[in-house]
Design a protein around this motif. Sequence first.
Motif, PDB file in Angstrom:
ATOM      1  N   THR A  13      -4.908 103.908  55.052  1.00 31.20           N
ATOM      2  CA  THR A  13      -5.409 105.034  55.928  1.00 31.20           C
ATOM      3  C   THR A  13      -6.920 104.745  56.030  1.00 31.20           C
ATOM      4  N   PHE A  14      -7.496 104.992  57.303  1.00 28.64           N
ATOM      5  CA  PHE A  14      -9.089 105.035  57.376  1.00 28.64           C
ATOM      6  C   PHE A  14      -9.208 106.432  57.817  1.00 28.64           C
ATOM      7  N   ASN A  15      -9.988 107.353  56.879  1.00 30.25           N
ATOM      8  CA  ASN A  15     -10.401 108.363  57.026  1.00 30.25           C
ATOM      9  C   ASN A  15      -9.284 109.317  57.516  1.00 30.25           C
ATOM     10  N   GLY A  16      -7.994 109.272  56.765  1.00 27.95           N
ATOM     11  CA  GLY A  16      -6.858 110.138  57.049  1.00 27.95           C
ATOM     12  C   GLY A  16      -6.043 109.719  58.297  1.00 27.95           C
ATOM     13  N   PHE A  17      -6.532 108.459  59.063  1.00 28.82           N
ATOM     14  CA  PHE A  17      -5.736 107.975  60.170  1.00 28.82           C
ATOM     15  C   PHE A  17      -4.834 106.763  59.535  1.00 28.82           C
ATOM     16  N   HIS A  18      -3.387 106.927  59.676  1.00 30.13           N
ATOM     17  CA  HIS A  18      -2.574 105.785  59.077  1.00 30.13           C
ATOM     18  C   HIS A  18      -2.597 104.493  60.048  1.00 30.13           C
ATOM     19  N   ALA A  19      -3.423 103.536  59.447  1.00 30.51           N
ATOM     20  CA  ALA A  19      -3.284 102.553  60.203  1.00 30.51           C
ATOM     21  C   ALA A  19      -2.195 101.516  60.003  1.00 30.51           C
ATOM     22  N   VAL A  20      -1.604 101.459  58.803  1.00 25.62           N
ATOM     23  CA  VAL A  20      -0.410 100.837  58.273  1.00 25.62           C
ATOM     24  C   VAL A  20       0.200 101.917  57.398  1.00 25.62           C
ATOM     25  N   GLY A  37       3.298  93.175  67.979  1.00 17.62           N
ATOM     26  CA  GLY A  37       3.274  94.810  68.220  1.00 17.62           C
ATOM     27  C   GLY A  37       2.075  95.103  69.392  1.00 17.62           C
ATOM     28  N   PRO A  38       2.246  96.211  69.845  1.00 20.08           N
ATOM     29  CA  PRO A  38       0.857  96.484  70.838  1.00 20.08           C
ATOM     30  C   PRO A  38      -0.327  96.891  70.251  1.00 20.08           C
ATOM     31  N   ASN A  39      -1.272  96.739  70.928  1.00 14.07           N
ATOM     32  CA  ASN A  39      -2.893  96.789  70.496  1.00 14.07           C
ATOM     33  C   ASN A  39      -2.844  98.110  69.584  1.00 14.07           C
ATOM     34  N   GLY A  40      -3.462  97.963  68.567  1.00 10.94           N
ATOM     35  CA  GLY A  40      -3.683  98.874  67.602  1.00 10.94           C
ATOM     36  C   GLY A  40      -2.449  99.110  66.658  1.00 10.94           C
ATOM     37  N   ALA A  41      -1.341  98.497  66.501  1.00 12.11           N
ATOM     38  CA  ALA A  41      -0.129  98.842  66.031  1.00 12.11           C
ATOM     39  C   ALA A  41      -0.624  98.434  64.463  1.00 12.11           C
ATOM     40  N   GLY A  42      -1.440  97.914  63.942  1.00 16.28           N
ATOM     41  CA  GLY A  42      -1.720  97.728  62.548  1.00 16.28           C
ATOM     42  C   GLY A  42      -1.478  96.196  61.878  1.00 16.28           C
ATOM     43  N   LYS A  43      -1.329  95.231  63.107  1.00 12.23           N
ATOM     44  CA  LYS A  43      -1.163  93.906  62.561  1.00 12.23           C
ATOM     45  C   LYS A  43      -2.205  93.205  61.814  1.00 12.23           C
ATOM     46  N   THR A  44      -3.458  93.285  62.445  1.00 10.49           N
ATOM     47  CA  THR A  44      -4.748  92.874  61.784  1.00 10.49           C
ATOM     48  C   THR A  44      -4.850  93.326  60.405  1.00 10.49           C
ATOM     49  N   THR A  45      -4.842  94.823  60.392  1.00 11.42           N
ATOM     50  CA  THR A  45      -4.931  95.601  58.917  1.00 11.42           C
ATOM     51  C   THR A  45      -4.021  95.034  57.953  1.00 11.42           C
ATOM     52  N   CYS A  46      -2.704  94.708  58.568  1.00  9.85           N
ATOM     53  CA  CYS A  46      -1.505  94.361  57.589  1.00  9.85           C
ATOM     54  C   CYS A  46      -2.223  92.810  56.964  1.00  9.85           C
ATOM     55  N   ASP A 172      -3.947  84.103  62.271  1.00  8.22           N
ATOM     56  CA  ASP A 172      -4.345  85.449  63.188  1.00  8.22           C
ATOM     57  C   ASP A 172      -4.490  84.724  64.933  1.00  8.22           C
ATOM     58  N   GLU A 173      -3.456  85.172  65.569  1.00  5.89           N
ATOM     59  CA  GLU A 173      -3.622  84.793  67.205  1.00  5.89           C
ATOM     60  C   GLU A 173      -3.695  83.367  67.080  1.00  5.89           C
ATOM     61  N   PRO A 174      -2.963  82.382  66.945  1.00 11.64           N
ATOM     62  CA  PRO A 174      -3.792  81.218  66.783  1.00 11.64           C
ATOM     63  C   PRO A 174      -3.820  80.467  68.168  1.00 11.64           C
ATOM     64  N   GLU A 203       0.923  87.153  66.604  1.00 15.75           N
ATOM     65  CA  GLU A 203       0.530  86.367  68.070  1.00 15.75           C
ATOM     66  C   GLU A 203       0.936  87.205  69.139  1.00 15.75           C
ATOM     67  N   HIS A 204       0.203  87.112  70.173  1.00 11.35           N
ATOM     68  CA  HIS A 204       0.661  88.031  71.389  1.00 11.35           C
ATOM     69  C   HIS A 204       1.443  87.167  72.540  1.00 11.35           C
ATOM     70  N   ASN A 205       1.188  86.069  72.211  1.00 12.54           N
ATOM     71  CA  ASN A 205       2.087  85.230  73.426  1.00 12.54           C
ATOM     72  C   ASN A 205       3.330  85.286  72.812  1.00 12.54           C
ATOM     73  N   THR A 257      -2.683  86.920  77.799  1.00 12.73           N
ATOM     74  CA  THR A 257      -4.020  87.573  77.531  1.00 12.73           C
ATOM     75  C   THR A 257      -3.807  89.060  77.262  1.00 12.73           C
ATOM     76  N   ARG A 258      -4.721  89.598  76.747  1.00 16.23           N
ATOM     77  CA  ARG A 258      -4.754  91.037  76.257  1.00 16.23           C
ATOM     78  C   ARG A 258      -4.298  91.964  77.388  1.00 16.23           C
ATOM     79  N   SER A 259      -4.800  91.748  78.507  1.00 15.09           N
ATOM     80  CA  SER A 259      -4.820  92.528  79.595  1.00 15.09           C
ATOM     81  C   SER A 259      -3.132  92.438  80.196  1.00 15.09           C
TER      82      SER A 259
HETATM   83  N1  ATP Z   1     -12.084  99.749  59.240  1.00 11.95           N
HETATM   84  C1  ATP Z   1     -11.363 100.513  60.280  1.00 11.95           C
HETATM   85  N2  ATP Z   1     -11.665 101.911  60.566  1.00 11.95           N
HETATM   86  C2  ATP Z   1     -11.150 102.696  61.018  1.00 11.95           C
HETATM   87  N3  ATP Z   1     -10.014 102.390  61.592  1.00 11.95           N
HETATM   88  C3  ATP Z   1      -9.503 101.319  61.689  1.00 11.95           C
HETATM   89  C4  ATP Z   1     -10.397 100.468  60.960  1.00 11.95           C
HETATM   90  N4  ATP Z   1      -9.594  99.088  61.183  1.00 11.95           N
HETATM   91  C5  ATP Z   1      -8.541  99.344  61.973  1.00 11.95           C
HETATM   92  N5  ATP Z   1      -8.661 100.557  62.248  1.00 11.95           N
HETATM   93  C6  ATP Z   1      -7.742 101.355  63.256  1.00 11.95           C
HETATM   94  O1  ATP Z   1      -6.385 101.152  62.819  1.00 11.95           O
HETATM   95  C7  ATP Z   1      -5.567 100.869  63.943  1.00 11.95           C
HETATM   96  C8  ATP Z   1      -4.656  99.574  63.813  1.00 11.95           C
HETATM   97  O2  ATP Z   1      -5.656  98.506  64.058  1.00 11.95           O
HETATM   98  P1  ATP Z   1      -5.506  96.812  63.935  1.00 11.95           P
HETATM   99  O3  ATP Z   1      -6.556  96.013  64.195  1.00 11.95           O
HETATM  100  O4  ATP Z   1      -4.802  96.601  62.466  1.00 11.95           O
HETATM  101  O5  ATP Z   1      -4.487  96.693  64.936  1.00 11.95           O
HETATM  102  P2  ATP Z   1      -3.771  95.156  65.729  1.00 11.95           P
HETATM  103  O6  ATP Z   1      -2.307  95.672  65.697  1.00 11.95           O
HETATM  104  O7  ATP Z   1      -4.223  94.103  64.966  1.00 11.95           O
HETATM  105  O8  ATP Z   1      -4.155  95.418  67.116  1.00 11.95           O
HETATM  106  P3  ATP Z   1      -4.735  94.249  68.170  1.00 11.95           P
HETATM  107  O9  ATP Z   1      -3.705  93.887  68.520  1.00 11.95           O
HETATM  108  O10 ATP Z   1      -5.581  95.225  69.164  1.00 11.95           O
HETATM  109  O11 ATP Z   1      -5.491  93.311  67.345  1.00 11.95           O
HETATM  110  C9  ATP Z   1      -6.152 100.907  65.075  1.00 11.95           C
HETATM  111  O12 ATP Z   1      -6.378 102.216  65.747  1.00 11.95           O
HETATM  112  C10 ATP Z   1      -7.730 100.813  64.636  1.00 11.95           C
HETATM  113  O13 ATP Z   1      -8.475 101.444  65.395  1.00 11.95           O
END
Ligand code: ATP
Length: 266
Positions: A13-20, A37-46, A172-174, A203-205, A257-259
Amino acid sequence: MPHILETQGLSRTFNGFHAVSNVNLSVQEGSIHALIGPNGAGKTTCFNLLTRFIDATAGRIRFQGQDITRTPADAVARMGLVRSFQISAVFGQLSVFENVRLALQRRRGHSMDWWRSDRALAVYDERTRELLDEAGLSAWAGHAAGELPYGRKRALELATTLALEPRVLLLDEPMAGMGAEDIAHAASLIRQAARGRTVLMVEHNLSVVADLCDRITVLARGEVLAEGDYATVSRDPRVVEAYLGHGHAGQRKHHNTRSGEEASHG
Ligand SMILES: Nc1ncnc2c1ncn2[C@@H]1O[C@H](COP(=O)(O)OP(=O)(O)OP(=O)(O)O)[C@@H](O)[C@H]1O
Protein backbone atom coordinates in the motif's frame (compact mmCIF):
# COMPACT_ATOMS: atom_id res chain seq x y z
CA MET A 1 8.10 -28.22 -13.40
CA PRO A 2 8.88 -26.65 -10.03
CA HIS A 3 8.13 -23.02 -9.26
CA ILE A 4 11.30 -20.98 -9.13
CA LEU A 5 9.57 -17.79 -8.00
CA GLU A 6 6.45 -17.61 -5.88
CA THR A 7 4.54 -15.01 -3.95
CA GLN A 8 1.84 -15.53 -1.37
CA GLY A 9 -0.52 -12.73 -0.46
CA LEU A 10 1.96 -10.15 -1.73
CA SER A 11 0.67 -6.67 -0.97
CA ARG A 12 1.86 -3.11 -1.01
CA THR A 13 0.00 0.00 0.00
CA PHE A 14 1.02 3.62 -0.54
CA ASN A 15 -0.61 5.84 2.06
CA GLY A 16 -3.54 3.47 2.32
CA PHE A 17 -3.86 2.98 -1.46
CA HIS A 18 -3.65 -0.71 -2.45
CA ALA A 19 -1.20 -0.74 -5.37
CA VAL A 20 -0.65 -4.52 -5.09
CA SER A 21 -3.16 -6.59 -3.23
CA ASN A 22 -2.88 -10.22 -2.12
CA VAL A 23 -1.02 -11.38 -5.23
CA ASN A 24 -0.26 -15.10 -5.48
CA LEU A 25 2.18 -15.56 -8.32
CA SER A 26 3.82 -18.83 -9.33
CA VAL A 27 6.47 -18.74 -12.02
CA GLN A 28 7.53 -22.11 -13.37
CA GLU A 29 11.21 -22.75 -13.85
CA GLY A 30 12.19 -22.49 -17.51
CA SER A 31 9.05 -20.64 -18.57
CA ILE A 32 8.51 -17.23 -20.13
CA HIS A 33 5.85 -15.65 -17.96
CA ALA A 34 4.14 -12.32 -18.64
CA LEU A 35 2.61 -9.88 -16.23
CA ILE A 36 0.06 -7.77 -18.06
CA GLY A 37 -2.73 -5.40 -17.17
CA PRO A 38 -4.05 -1.91 -17.75
CA ASN A 39 -2.11 1.18 -16.72
CA GLY A 40 -1.87 1.43 -12.97
CA ALA A 41 -2.63 -2.29 -12.48
CA GLY A 42 0.41 -2.74 -10.23
CA LYS A 43 2.86 -4.44 -12.61
CA THR A 44 5.84 -2.19 -11.91
CA THR A 45 5.11 -2.25 -8.19
CA CYS A 46 5.14 -6.06 -8.39
CA PHE A 47 8.54 -5.97 -10.10
CA ASN A 48 9.82 -3.55 -7.48
CA LEU A 49 8.60 -5.90 -4.76
CA LEU A 50 10.12 -9.00 -6.36
CA THR A 51 13.52 -7.38 -6.84
CA ARG A 52 13.27 -5.94 -3.32
CA PHE A 53 13.53 -2.34 -4.49
CA ILE A 54 10.61 -1.72 -2.16
CA ASP A 55 9.28 -3.56 0.88
CA ALA A 56 6.06 -5.53 0.90
CA THR A 57 3.36 -4.37 3.28
CA ALA A 58 2.25 -8.00 3.63
CA GLY A 59 2.88 -11.41 2.07
CA ARG A 60 5.87 -13.56 1.23
CA ILE A 61 8.26 -13.96 -1.70
CA ARG A 62 10.12 -17.20 -2.33
CA PHE A 63 12.93 -17.60 -4.84
CA GLN A 64 14.33 -21.08 -5.47
CA GLY A 65 12.50 -22.23 -2.36
CA GLN A 66 14.15 -19.59 -0.18
CA ASP A 67 12.21 -16.81 1.55
CA ILE A 68 13.53 -13.50 0.20
CA THR A 69 10.76 -11.27 1.55
CA ARG A 70 13.28 -9.25 3.58
CA THR A 71 16.49 -10.00 1.67
CA PRO A 72 18.34 -6.89 0.45
CA ALA A 73 18.05 -6.09 -3.28
CA ASP A 74 21.75 -6.59 -4.06
CA ALA A 75 21.72 -10.01 -2.38
CA VAL A 76 18.61 -11.02 -4.34
CA ALA A 77 20.37 -10.00 -7.57
CA ARG A 78 23.44 -12.02 -6.60
CA MET A 79 21.18 -15.03 -5.96
CA GLY A 80 20.17 -14.80 -9.63
CA LEU A 81 16.91 -12.83 -9.67
CA VAL A 82 17.99 -9.99 -11.92
CA ARG A 83 16.10 -7.20 -13.55
CA SER A 84 17.38 -5.87 -16.82
CA PHE A 85 19.15 -2.51 -16.33
CA GLN A 86 19.33 -3.15 -12.56
CA ILE A 87 23.07 -3.38 -12.29
CA SER A 88 23.96 -3.28 -15.91
CA ALA A 89 24.21 0.38 -16.79
CA VAL A 90 25.46 0.98 -20.31
CA PHE A 91 28.37 3.39 -20.63
CA GLY A 92 28.04 5.45 -23.79
CA GLN A 93 31.74 6.24 -24.28
CA LEU A 94 32.90 2.66 -23.85
CA SER A 95 32.73 0.30 -26.77
CA VAL A 96 30.02 -2.34 -27.00
CA PHE A 97 32.69 -4.97 -26.30
CA GLU A 98 34.01 -3.10 -23.23
CA ASN A 99 30.50 -2.69 -21.83
CA VAL A 100 29.85 -6.43 -21.86
CA ARG A 101 33.33 -7.19 -20.53
CA LEU A 102 32.81 -4.72 -17.69
CA ALA A 103 29.54 -6.45 -16.78
CA LEU A 104 31.42 -9.78 -16.62
CA GLN A 105 34.12 -8.22 -14.42
CA ARG A 106 31.45 -6.94 -12.05
CA ARG A 107 29.80 -10.32 -11.88
CA ARG A 108 33.11 -11.85 -10.81
CA GLY A 109 33.79 -9.02 -8.37
CA HIS A 110 36.61 -7.57 -10.46
CA SER A 111 35.05 -4.25 -11.32
CA MET A 112 38.28 -2.41 -10.52
CA ASP A 113 40.08 -4.39 -13.20
CA TRP A 114 39.45 -1.62 -15.71
CA TRP A 115 42.93 -0.25 -15.06
CA ARG A 116 44.56 -3.62 -15.63
CA SER A 117 46.43 -4.58 -18.75
CA ASP A 118 44.60 -5.97 -21.74
CA ARG A 119 46.21 -9.31 -20.94
CA ALA A 120 44.69 -9.43 -17.47
CA LEU A 121 41.28 -8.66 -18.94
CA ALA A 122 41.63 -11.24 -21.70
CA VAL A 123 40.11 -13.93 -19.47
CA TYR A 124 36.73 -12.27 -20.09
CA ASP A 125 37.11 -11.93 -23.84
CA GLU A 126 35.75 -15.28 -24.91
CA ARG A 127 32.54 -15.00 -22.87
CA THR A 128 32.20 -11.38 -24.04
CA ARG A 129 32.31 -12.54 -27.66
CA GLU A 130 29.74 -15.25 -26.95
CA LEU A 131 27.34 -12.77 -25.35
CA LEU A 132 27.78 -10.31 -28.22
CA ASP A 133 27.11 -13.08 -30.70
CA GLU A 134 23.95 -14.13 -28.80
CA ALA A 135 22.74 -10.54 -28.81
CA GLY A 136 23.44 -10.11 -32.52
CA LEU A 137 26.01 -7.43 -31.72
CA SER A 138 29.24 -8.93 -33.03
CA ALA A 139 29.38 -6.48 -35.92
CA TRP A 140 29.01 -3.60 -33.44
CA ALA A 141 31.69 -4.73 -30.98
CA GLY A 142 34.08 -1.83 -31.65
CA HIS A 143 31.45 0.92 -31.76
CA ALA A 144 30.88 3.26 -28.85
CA ALA A 145 27.73 2.13 -27.05
CA GLY A 146 26.35 5.66 -27.25
CA GLU A 147 26.32 5.48 -31.03
CA LEU A 148 24.11 2.39 -31.26
CA PRO A 149 20.66 2.62 -32.79
CA TYR A 150 17.86 2.24 -30.22
CA GLY A 151 17.08 -1.44 -30.80
CA ARG A 152 20.76 -2.41 -30.61
CA LYS A 153 21.19 -0.43 -27.41
CA ARG A 154 18.40 -2.44 -25.82
CA ALA A 155 20.10 -5.62 -27.08
CA LEU A 156 23.33 -4.44 -25.41
CA GLU A 157 21.46 -3.87 -22.16
CA LEU A 158 20.17 -7.42 -22.40
CA ALA A 159 23.69 -8.73 -23.08
CA THR A 160 25.11 -6.90 -20.04
CA THR A 161 22.27 -8.31 -17.93
CA LEU A 162 22.93 -11.85 -19.21
CA ALA A 163 26.59 -11.36 -18.24
CA LEU A 164 25.33 -11.47 -14.65
CA GLU A 165 24.13 -15.03 -15.29
CA PRO A 166 20.58 -14.60 -13.98
CA ARG A 167 18.46 -17.64 -13.13
CA VAL A 168 15.35 -15.50 -13.46
CA LEU A 169 15.46 -12.54 -15.81
CA LEU A 170 12.92 -9.78 -15.17
CA LEU A 171 12.22 -7.60 -18.19
CA ASP A 172 10.24 -4.41 -17.78
CA GLU A 173 8.58 -3.59 -21.11
CA PRO A 174 11.45 -4.87 -23.25
CA MET A 175 9.75 -3.80 -26.50
CA ALA A 176 8.85 -0.27 -25.38
CA GLY A 177 9.54 2.29 -28.06
CA MET A 178 10.55 -0.27 -30.69
CA GLY A 179 9.43 -0.53 -34.28
CA ALA A 180 8.31 -3.81 -35.88
CA GLU A 181 11.78 -4.85 -37.03
CA ASP A 182 13.40 -4.27 -33.63
CA ILE A 183 10.51 -6.09 -31.95
CA ALA A 184 11.11 -9.18 -34.07
CA HIS A 185 14.83 -9.05 -33.25
CA ALA A 186 14.19 -8.49 -29.53
CA ALA A 187 11.66 -11.35 -29.43
CA SER A 188 14.21 -13.77 -30.85
CA LEU A 189 16.83 -12.50 -28.36
CA ILE A 190 14.45 -13.05 -25.47
CA ARG A 191 13.56 -16.51 -26.72
CA GLN A 192 17.26 -17.31 -26.90
CA ALA A 193 17.96 -15.75 -23.49
CA ALA A 194 15.18 -17.88 -22.04
CA ARG A 195 16.99 -21.11 -22.89
CA GLY A 196 18.14 -22.56 -19.61
CA ARG A 197 16.59 -19.78 -17.57
CA THR A 198 13.27 -18.28 -16.57
CA VAL A 199 11.92 -14.96 -17.86
CA LEU A 200 9.26 -12.83 -16.21
CA MET A 201 8.27 -9.82 -18.27
CA VAL A 202 5.93 -6.87 -18.15
CA GLU A 203 4.88 -6.15 -21.70
CA HIS A 204 2.17 -3.99 -23.23
CA ASN A 205 2.44 -5.44 -26.71
CA LEU A 206 -0.05 -8.29 -26.56
CA SER A 207 1.00 -9.87 -29.83
CA VAL A 208 4.51 -10.20 -28.37
CA VAL A 209 3.03 -11.73 -25.22
CA ALA A 210 0.93 -14.15 -27.27
CA ASP A 211 3.96 -15.23 -29.30
CA LEU A 212 6.55 -15.47 -26.55
CA CYS A 213 4.93 -16.31 -23.27
CA ASP A 214 3.96 -19.71 -21.89
CA ARG A 215 1.91 -18.25 -19.10
CA ILE A 216 0.27 -14.93 -18.40
CA THR A 217 -0.88 -13.32 -15.18
CA VAL A 218 -3.34 -10.49 -15.63
CA LEU A 219 -3.39 -7.81 -12.96
CA ALA A 220 -6.06 -5.17 -12.52
CA ARG A 221 -6.30 -2.68 -9.67
CA GLY A 222 -3.47 -4.48 -7.89
CA GLU A 223 -5.15 -7.88 -7.91
CA VAL A 224 -4.71 -11.00 -10.01
CA LEU A 225 -7.65 -11.13 -12.36
CA ALA A 226 -6.76 -14.22 -14.37
CA GLU A 227 -3.92 -16.57 -15.11
CA GLY A 228 -3.23 -19.06 -17.87
CA ASP A 229 -1.98 -19.25 -21.43
CA TYR A 230 -2.84 -16.49 -23.88
CA ALA A 231 -5.85 -18.29 -25.38
CA THR A 232 -7.33 -18.81 -21.91
CA VAL A 233 -6.81 -15.33 -20.48
CA SER A 234 -7.80 -13.52 -23.67
CA ARG A 235 -11.17 -15.34 -23.59
CA ASP A 236 -11.79 -14.59 -19.92
CA PRO A 237 -14.67 -12.10 -19.75
CA ARG A 238 -13.15 -10.36 -16.71
CA VAL A 239 -9.96 -9.75 -18.68
CA VAL A 240 -11.90 -8.56 -21.69
CA GLU A 241 -13.81 -6.19 -19.45
CA ALA A 242 -10.84 -4.84 -17.52
CA TYR A 243 -8.08 -4.91 -20.08
CA LEU A 244 -9.06 -5.42 -23.66
CA GLY A 245 -12.17 -3.28 -23.54
CA HIS A 246 -15.74 -4.16 -24.39
CA GLY A 247 -16.51 -6.18 -27.48
CA HIS A 248 -13.01 -7.54 -28.06
CA ALA A 249 -13.34 -11.05 -26.65
CA GLY A 250 -10.86 -13.47 -28.18
CA GLN A 251 -9.34 -10.84 -30.40
CA ARG A 252 -5.67 -10.21 -30.33
CA LYS A 253 -5.00 -6.52 -30.14
CA HIS A 254 -1.72 -4.90 -30.93
CA HIS A 255 -0.54 -2.56 -28.25
CA ASN A 256 2.58 -0.91 -29.46
CA THR A 257 1.86 2.28 -27.68
CA ARG A 258 0.48 3.34 -24.39
CA SER A 259 -2.17 5.34 -26.18
CA GLY A 260 -3.35 2.12 -27.84
CA GLU A 261 -3.85 0.57 -24.46
CA GLU A 262 -5.48 3.58 -22.91
CA ALA A 263 -7.99 3.63 -25.71
CA SER A 264 -8.91 0.03 -25.03
CA HIS A 265 -9.66 0.05 -21.35
CA GLY A 266 -10.90 3.50 -20.58
N1 ATP B 1 5.62 5.33 -4.87
C1 ATP B 1 4.31 5.41 -5.04
N2 ATP B 1 3.55 6.23 -4.30
C2 ATP B 1 2.22 6.30 -4.45
N3 ATP B 1 1.51 5.59 -5.36
C3 ATP B 1 2.21 4.76 -6.15
C4 ATP B 1 3.63 4.62 -6.04
N4 ATP B 1 4.04 3.69 -6.95
C5 ATP B 1 2.92 3.29 -7.61
N5 ATP B 1 1.83 3.92 -7.12
C6 ATP B 1 0.44 3.73 -7.57
O1 ATP B 1 0.18 2.35 -7.58
C7 ATP B 1 -0.61 1.99 -8.71
C8 ATP B 1 0.09 0.91 -9.48
O2 ATP B 1 1.20 1.49 -10.16
P1 ATP B 1 2.20 0.65 -11.07
O3 ATP B 1 3.20 1.61 -11.59
O4 ATP B 1 2.69 -0.52 -10.32
O5 ATP B 1 1.22 0.17 -12.22
P2 ATP B 1 1.59 -0.47 -13.64
O6 ATP B 1 0.69 -1.61 -13.83
O7 ATP B 1 3.06 -0.73 -13.71
O8 ATP B 1 1.19 0.71 -14.62
P3 ATP B 1 1.81 1.14 -16.04
O9 ATP B 1 1.35 0.13 -17.03
O10 ATP B 1 1.18 2.46 -16.25
O11 ATP B 1 3.31 1.21 -15.90
C9 ATP B 1 -0.85 3.26 -9.50
O12 ATP B 1 -2.11 3.78 -9.17
C10 ATP B 1 0.25 4.18 -9.02
O13 ATP B 1 -0.15 5.53 -9.07
